[in-house]
Design a protein around this motif. Structure first.
Motif, short mmCIF file in Angstrom:
data_model
loop_
_atom_site.label_atom_id
_atom_site.label_comp_id
_atom_site.label_asym_id
_atom_site.label_seq_id
_atom_site.Cartn_x
_atom_site.Cartn_y
_atom_site.Cartn_z
N ILE A 112 32.93 11.45 -46.05
CA ILE A 112 34.01 10.48 -45.96
C ILE A 112 35.23 11.14 -46.57
O ILE A 112 35.17 11.70 -47.66
N ASN A 114 39.43 11.57 -47.74
CA ASN A 114 40.36 10.81 -48.57
C ASN A 114 41.10 9.75 -47.76
O ASN A 114 41.64 8.81 -48.30
N LEU A 115 41.14 9.90 -46.44
CA LEU A 115 41.79 8.90 -45.60
C LEU A 115 40.78 7.91 -45.02
O LEU A 115 41.02 7.28 -44.00
N SER A 116 39.62 7.81 -45.67
CA SER A 116 38.53 6.89 -45.29
C SER A 116 37.99 7.12 -43.88
O SER A 116 37.54 6.19 -43.23
N ASN A 117 38.09 8.33 -43.38
CA ASN A 117 37.47 8.62 -42.10
C ASN A 117 36.04 9.10 -42.32
O ASN A 117 35.78 9.87 -43.23
N GLY A 118 35.13 8.61 -41.47
CA GLY A 118 33.77 9.13 -41.51
C GLY A 118 33.70 10.33 -40.58
O GLY A 118 33.84 10.19 -39.37
#
Lengths: 220, 503
Positions: A112, A114-118
């Motif tokens: 995950i 820092n930009l909350s992308n998986g």
């Protein structure tokens, strides 16, 4: 390159230096908006002036003043920079080709950012800090182009990156000090900076954001 | 023993939690019951719905009103300036990009399905207050669709999204419903069986909500194809549509063409907007505009009365409330975990005030415009005796309306395409969110988990369609939403407790 082939995120050479396309505005004259990877300088250009480059395993480049080497075999750890080379975003993800993000946690199937992308493990390569053995430096399209180097050095004189120096009258606060320690610069002798209250601090330490924080300048 | 081992190994391999097994078991149970005894399933859900609507109608109404009030309170309270994220977090998306994403959250199959059918029903079939077909009924039809699709639904989504975003980005909890209840019941309970039950209920509500929408979608695709190409309008044909759509989105989940779905989804938003604009131009433009403006006024002036109105005196009118208002409240409740997750995801770094204003206004506006254009175009036809849309089946009304306007064939075709794409993209995102809920909040659920959810969604849609038709979905929704509405209240309490303590 032709405009139809340009996509957001691609690595390209422009004026012999490595850039990343951050936006394609087809209706503008200067339709390709680039960011220079080594110092994040914005450049506007046209499709004709750029050459596509696909980053490969063990390519090394400077990103924001620091050198990294791409390594497809390294496992990502928390805090690592990763380059998305094969984006397959799920419906809640917003990462794109060649997005450079920081790992904030590691899951079994992916990380995950820092930009909350998986981001799955097969979607990215880790940017290992420093120059690895056997790496290819890709900062310049033609490393032997002296002309460009010269031009660059001329430019560099007029275009020095802004370094941050203390001035008389600057007030700094020491980070994490308890009780709060604030002091004003009263004299500068070379690398030594004298602050009110009989404090002597080296310039490098005073301008290091992690140690001291600039508050304001009394003379402004 | 073998199955147990398989379950255990499967669990480790796929990183699924017990919640996955609970929820899958319930869903498979429903599918089996529907296959073996479809009449029993239908009778059971119908009588349960009747009971819930009559006994708990007031409860749904109060919950929705309470949530929207809470939204407004949060907006104006001292918490309004709190960031959904750490204090120095900046928003991930620019303001226009964020608004566009909220707009797109407001669009979906429902808009294509109900914009015409619901308006026509309120005006000419069964009106909330006036005599069907009267001037008052026509005027009130859009006012009531606005009630159902407006601030109430989005206020509910805003609250759920707010709670998700606060816990995820500011507190740093995993993206699970049970995690938001920890401050109220403690870690031990929420990470144990009770927490698993909570997450299972959330998954169940989501599955039913999404499956119903898929059911509406396939019914409408079917009726559109019948209208255009004389395709048979029958259950087996809808089943084929479901199977084809399921195969497509499972193929996409398997091959991981996430980017393809992304493109499809943004193309579809443009297609839907083109459809809207085209109908606005070829339809009764001034009638639509006047209706839109008048409806806004009526909506605002009757907002409070409509919000609480349960029609306790007149039984026929009370049935109307059960059929429409209560049905919508439960539909929105069952969609709340799903939509809330999406809105939360794109809202990191916004302040609570900004967030609530954005979520309340952007999607509501887009739905009102859709209703004014599609509903207005349909009302105009029937009001002037050009077409008798009210005698058509719900899923056919939109196509029946297009027939009487220029380029109607093109609009019908475009509508089928838009619904089909919405179908695939919403199923795709639903499988992702369900995957996330059933793997302990992971953002990278494995393909197998996503595909299982895809299959279950389609199977439930098929089975409910088979046993109860469109009414069957309505019944299932009302049942699934009841337990989750209680969880919703607890979530709000837990959130308020946390924010009061922390800020």
């Amino acid at each position: 390159m032709k405009l139809v082939n340009v996509r957001k995120g691609q690595f390209v050479y422009y004026q012999n230096k490595l850039h990343k396309v951050y936006s394609v505005k087809a209706f503008f004259k200067q339709s390709i908006h680039l960011i220079r990877l080594e110092n994040f300088k914005q450049q506007l250009s046209t499709a004709k002036e750029i050459d596509f480059y696909k980053p490969k395993h063990l390519d090394s480049f400077v990103y924001n003043q620091k050198r990294y080497t791409l390594n497809k075999d390294t496992k990502a750890k928390v805090g690592d920079y990763i380059l998305v080379i094969n984006p397959k975003p799920d419906s809640m993800d917003h990462h794109h080709l060649n997005a450079i993000e920081i790992v904030s946690s590691v899951e079994r199937n992916g990380v995950i950012s820092n930009l909350s992308n998986g981001i799955r493990h097969n979607e990215y390569w880790v940017m290992v800090p420093g120059l690895e053995d056997g790496a290819t430096i890709i900062d310049l399209q033609d490393p032997n182009a002296e002309m460009a180097e010269e031009l660059e050095s001329q430019l560099a004189e007029t275009d020095l990156p802004e370094t941050y120096t203390a001035r008389i009258g600057d007030v700094y606060q020491k980070n994490g000090s308890d009780p709060i320690l604030q002091a004003m610069v009263v004299s500068i002798q070379g690398q030594n900076v004298y602050l009110g209250g009989n404090l002597k601090v080296e310039m490098d330490i005073l301008t290091n954001n992690e140690k001291w924080t600039y508050m304001l300048n009394m003379m402004d | 023993m073998h199955t147990l081992l398989l379950v255990k190994n499967g669990g480790v391999l796929l990183h699924i939690t017990k919640v996955f097994w609970y929820a899958v078991t319930i869903c498979i149970g429903i599918v089996l019951l529907g296959t073996l005894a479809p009449d029993y399933l239908n009778e059971f859900t119908a009588s349960a719905t009747n009971f819930i609507s009559n006994q708990f109608g007031w409860f749904y109404t109060l919950v929705i009103v309470a949530l929207i009030s809470f939204c407004i309170y949060m907006m104006f309270s001292r918490f309004g300036n709190i960031k959904l994220g750490k204090d120095d977090d900046e928003p991930d998306f620019s303001l226009p990009a964020w608004f566009a994403m909220l707009f797109s959250a407001g669009m979906g199959i429902g808009l294509m399905f109900f914009t015409t059918a619901e308006t026509i029903s309120h005006a000419f079939i069964n009106s909330p207050n006036a005599e069907p077909g009267s001037e008052q009924a026509i005027l009130e039809s859009l006012q009531y669709t606005s009630l159902h699709w407006g601030f109430h639904g989005w206020g509910l989504y805003a609250v759920v999204a707010l709670i998700f975003a606060y816990f995820k980005f500011r507190v740093g909890a995993p993206g699970l419903i049970s995690a938001t209840l920890e401050p109220l019941f403690g870690k031990k309970m929420m990470r144990g069986t009770v927490g698993q039950v909570v997450d299972t209920l959330a998954i169940f509500a989501t599955v039913v909500g999404v499956a119903s929408t898929l059911g509406f979608g396939s019914a409408q695709i079917n009726s559109g194809l019948t209208f255009l190409f004389n395709a048979p309008n029958a259950f087996w044909f809808q089943l084929i549509i479901l199977v084809v759509a399921t195969l497509i989105f499972i193929a996409s989940a398997w091959s991981g063409i996430g980017n393809g779905i992304k493109y499809l989804s943004s193309i579809n938003l443009w297609l839907a907007l083109i459809l809207l604009l085209a109908l606005f131009i070829v339809g009764p433009t001034m009638y639509i505009t006047n209706m839109f403006v008048t409806t806004i006024g009526n909506y605002i002036s009757n907002f409070i009365q409509m919000s609480f109105d349960l029609k306790p005196v007149n039984e026929a009118q009370r049935d109307w409330v059960n059929d429409w208002t209560i049905f919508y409240w439960s539909w929105w409740i069952s969609w709340a975990p799903f939509v809330g997750m999406f809105i939360a995801r794109v809202s990191k770094g916004r302040t609570i005030r900004q967030f609530i204003i954005g979520v309340l206004i952007a999607p509501t506006l887009v739905t009102f415009i859709f209703f004014a254009v599609f509903g207005g175009a349909a009302l105009n036809l029937e009001q002037h005796g050009i077409a008798k849309l009210s005698s058509m089946a719900t899923e056919t009304v939109t196509f029946g309306m297009y027939e009487h306007y220029p380029i109607g064939m093109i609009l019908s075709f475009l509508t089928i395409v838009v619904i089909a794409i919405f179908f695939i993209t919403s199923a795709d995102s639903a499988t992702f969110v369900l995957g996330m809920f059933s793997t302990g909040g992971q953002l990278n659920p494995s393909n197998v988990v996503k595909i299982v959810w895809g299959l279950i969604l389609s199977a439930i849609a098929a089975i409910v369609m088979y046993s109860g038709g469109l009414d069957g979905f309505q019944n299932m929704l009302i049942i699934a939403a009841l337990p989750f509405s209680i969880i919703l209240i607890l979530m709000v309490l837990s959130f308020y407790k946390t924010i009061k303590r922390n800020e």
